[in-house]
Write a protein that holds these residues in place. Structure first.
Motif, PDB file in Angstrom:
ATOM      1  N   PRO A 187       4.603  14.105   0.686  1.00  0.00           N
ATOM      2  CA  PRO A 187       5.430  13.031   0.120  1.00  0.00           C
ATOM      3  C   PRO A 187       5.408  11.758   0.960  1.00  0.00           C
ATOM      4  O   PRO A 187       5.566  10.652   0.427  1.00  0.00           O
ATOM      5  N   LYS A 188       5.182  11.889   2.269  1.00  0.00           N
ATOM      6  CA  LYS A 188       5.101  10.699   3.122  1.00  0.00           C
ATOM      7  C   LYS A 188       3.843   9.884   2.802  1.00  0.00           C
ATOM      8  O   LYS A 188       3.860   8.653   2.849  1.00  0.00           O
ATOM      9  N   HIS A 189       2.772  10.580   2.485  1.00  0.00           N
ATOM     10  CA  HIS A 189       1.544   9.888   2.099  1.00  0.00           C
ATOM     11  C   HIS A 189       1.767   9.126   0.792  1.00  0.00           C
ATOM     12  O   HIS A 189       1.319   7.980   0.657  1.00  0.00           O
ATOM     13  N   MET A 190       2.473   9.751  -0.138  1.00  0.00           N
ATOM     14  CA  MET A 190       2.697   9.104  -1.430  1.00  0.00           C
ATOM     15  C   MET A 190       3.664   7.924  -1.295  1.00  0.00           C
ATOM     16  O   MET A 190       3.550   6.950  -2.024  1.00  0.00           O
ATOM     17  N   GLU A 191       4.579   8.015  -0.337  1.00  0.00           N
ATOM     18  CA  GLU A 191       5.430   6.858  -0.039  1.00  0.00           C
ATOM     19  C   GLU A 191       4.587   5.740   0.579  1.00  0.00           C
ATOM     20  O   GLU A 191       4.775   4.556   0.268  1.00  0.00           O
ATOM     21  N   TRP A 192       3.644   6.117   1.426  1.00  0.00           N
ATOM     22  CA  TRP A 192       2.746   5.155   2.072  1.00  0.00           C
ATOM     23  C   TRP A 192       1.909   4.405   1.044  1.00  0.00           C
ATOM     24  O   TRP A 192       1.635   3.201   1.204  1.00  0.00           O
ATOM     25  N   ILE A 193       1.495   5.086  -0.015  1.00  0.00           N
ATOM     26  CA  ILE A 193       0.700   4.438  -1.066  1.00  0.00           C
ATOM     27  C   ILE A 193       1.406   3.183  -1.567  1.00  0.00           C
ATOM     28  O   ILE A 193       0.795   2.127  -1.757  1.00  0.00           O
ATOM     29  N   ALA A 194       2.720   3.297  -1.768  1.00  0.00           N
ATOM     30  CA  ALA A 194       3.509   2.178  -2.303  1.00  0.00           C
ATOM     31  C   ALA A 194       3.531   0.983  -1.354  1.00  0.00           C
ATOM     32  O   ALA A 194       3.768  -0.145  -1.782  1.00  0.00           O
ATOM     33  N   THR A 195       3.267   1.224  -0.063  1.00  0.00           N
ATOM     34  CA  THR A 195       3.231   0.116   0.911  1.00  0.00           C
ATOM     35  C   THR A 195       1.844  -0.505   1.013  1.00  0.00           C
ATOM     36  O   THR A 195       1.692  -1.586   1.594  1.00  0.00           O
ATOM     37  N   GLN A 196       0.841   0.149   0.474  1.00  0.00           N
ATOM     38  CA  GLN A 196      -0.541  -0.327   0.606  1.00  0.00           C
ATOM     39  C   GLN A 196      -1.001  -1.141  -0.592  1.00  0.00           C
ATOM     40  O   GLN A 196      -1.740  -2.119  -0.422  1.00  0.00           O
ATOM     41  N   VAL A 197      -0.606  -0.738  -1.791  1.00  0.00           N
ATOM     42  CA  VAL A 197      -0.932  -1.547  -2.960  1.00  0.00           C
ATOM     43  C   VAL A 197      -0.095  -2.822  -2.907  1.00  0.00           C
ATOM     44  O   VAL A 197       0.914  -2.889  -2.214  1.00  0.00           O
ATOM     45  N   GLN A 198      -0.504  -3.835  -3.638  1.00  0.00           N
ATOM     46  CA  GLN A 198       0.151  -5.138  -3.516  1.00  0.00           C
ATOM     47  C   GLN A 198       1.531  -5.192  -4.169  1.00  0.00           C
ATOM     48  O   GLN A 198       2.395  -5.959  -3.735  1.00  0.00           O
ATOM     49  N   ASN A 199       1.733  -4.397  -5.190  1.00  0.00           N
ATOM     50  CA  ASN A 199       3.026  -4.382  -5.885  1.00  0.00           C
ATOM     51  C   ASN A 199       3.454  -2.926  -6.098  1.00  0.00           C
ATOM     52  O   ASN A 199       3.423  -2.418  -7.212  1.00  0.00           O
ATOM     53  N   GLY A 200       3.826  -2.276  -5.003  1.00  0.00           N
ATOM     54  CA  GLY A 200       4.099  -0.848  -5.042  1.00  0.00           C
ATOM     55  C   GLY A 200       5.572  -0.493  -5.075  1.00  0.00           C
ATOM     56  O   GLY A 200       6.412  -1.183  -4.492  1.00  0.00           O
ATOM     57  N   SER A 201       5.877   0.600  -5.760  1.00  0.00           N
ATOM     58  CA  SER A 201       7.217   1.186  -5.795  1.00  0.00           C
ATOM     59  C   SER A 201       7.056   2.679  -5.547  1.00  0.00           C
ATOM     60  O   SER A 201       6.020   3.266  -5.876  1.00  0.00           O
ATOM     61  N   TYR A 202       8.089   3.285  -4.979  1.00  0.00           N
ATOM     62  CA  TYR A 202       8.019   4.720  -4.670  1.00  0.00           C
ATOM     63  C   TYR A 202       9.219   5.449  -5.248  1.00  0.00           C
ATOM     64  O   TYR A 202      10.357   4.995  -5.125  1.00  0.00           O
ATOM     65  N   LEU A 203       8.933   6.569  -5.894  1.00  0.00           N
ATOM     66  CA  LEU A 203       9.981   7.437  -6.428  1.00  0.00           C
ATOM     67  C   LEU A 203       9.934   8.764  -5.686  1.00  0.00           C
ATOM     68  O   LEU A 203       8.932   9.480  -5.745  1.00  0.00           O
TER      69      LEU A 203
END
Length: 353
Positions: free
Chosen positions: A300-316
């Motif tokens: 889940p930490k990796h999937m949260e990280w994804i939201a910080t790498q894309v330009q317009n990311g959100s994390y659920l």
């Protein structure tokens, strides 16, 4: 009397101003009338929204199955199933949540899955070819940047990510559900985190069976179901798994699954073994939602990280969820997914969930 008349006139004028100043984006939050949402706009004999899409491949033409539920001019959600090789059917839980919010659902069985053609040719089980298949489905269903949301779950998340990297100009919103963007990292998480949660004797026996390639041994699933599936795939007794899940999993195309994933759900060893897009996702500007569960097979930490790498990311974050968070943390998942789609429809790019 004149004062009362003045006040009344002022209130009416203010109300009229508020009504006139409501932005188009705000109006999009209004849920459609039931008759409009369920209106069948197709011509000819009605078939409940089913459309067989012809796709061109290096091995000829095939047909893939799609079915739409509802009508929304601005919120059309195309669903990419996981597995690889499962079916659209486990997404049926969304019917209890999204139509009521005016979101159109589009089911789709990828080539080799469910109701679609199965060429029974392992050379067809290839990620770039599947990307082109999704693009052909998009065109056939008239999806575009003004209405097209793409949700990929598990393997479908890999496919959705790869599609967006090539065709994000056609997307309105992207949802990567319960999938990391690096299979090497996925394998590392399985070995270094999940494996350590096993009873050492159970893990040793699982590894022994895998080393022999004895995957048909009933003892193998007998060990995986209580020690892995019920803890990290869907957190409830397997005997109580929802019928749409069992129906979809019971139809898995094993040829497709083993070719892409490898024979074990516990780690990866197929064609996707080295797939990694950690660097490339920085180029994604389309609003993107990444969904992760606390007990997921994916970090889940990796999937949260994804939201910080894309330009317009959100994390659920689904704190009670596993790989099938749409079932074992259902209200968190559906509430967050709905919020994201409607917020993007209203013009937001990053969404607080």
């Amino acid at each position: 009397m004149k004062l009362k008349t003045f006040i009344l006139s002022a209130v009416i004028a203010a109300a009229a101003c508020v009504s006139a100043c409501v932005s188009p984006a705000a109006k999009q939050y209004e849920e459609p009338a039931l008759a409009d949402y369920f209106k069948d706009t197709t011509s000819g004999v009605k078939n409940g929204g089913v459309q067989m899409v012809t796709i061109n491949t290096p091995k000829g033409k095939f047909k893939v199955w799609t079915k739409k539920l509802g009508n929304s001019p601005t919120m059309k959600l195309l669903l990419l199933n996981g597995g690889p090789g499962a079916t659209h059917e486990y997404f049926e839980c969304m019917e209890s949540f999204l139509p009521g919010k005016g979101i159109e659902l589009i089911y789709y069985d990828q080539l080799g899955c469910g109701n679609s053609d199965n060429p029974k040719d392992t050379s067809m089980w290839d990620l770039p070819r599947y990307v082109e298949e999704v693009e052909q489905v998009r065109q056939a269903l008239h999806l575009d940047k003004d209405n097209f949301y793409l949700l990929g779950h598990s393997w479908g998340g890999i496919l959705a990510t790869e599609y967006a990297l090539k065709y994000q100009q056609h997307l309105k919103g992207l949802i990567i559900s319960n999938m990391m963007v690096s299979c090497p990292d996925y394998g590392k998480y399985a070995n270094e985190v999940l494996a350590k949660q096993f009873d050492p004797k159970v893990l040793a026996r699982i590894r022994e069976i895998e080393a022999k390639g004895d995957f048909a041994n009933p003892e193998y699933m007998g060990l995986l179901i209580p020690n892995f599936y019920e803890k990290h795939i869907l957190r409830m007794p397997a005997a109580e798994w929802p019928e749409p899940v069992n129906r979809a999993m019971g139809k898995i195309n094993q040829s497709l699954y083993v070719t892409m994933q490898g024979p074990s759900e516990f780690g990866i060893s197929g064609k996707l073994l080295t797939w990694d897009r950690k660097k490339e996702i920085k180029g994604l500007s389309v609003p993107t939602l990444s969904i992760g569960g606390e007990y997921d097979t994916m970090d889940p930490k990796h999937m949260e990280w994804i939201a910080t790498q894309v330009q317009n990311g959100s994390y659920l974050y689904c704190k009670n969820g596993s790989h099938m968070s749409m079932y074992d943390d259902q209200h968190t998942y559906m509430r967050g997914l709905t919020r994201f789609i409607k917020a993007v429809d209203a013009g937001e790019k990053k969404v607080e969930l």
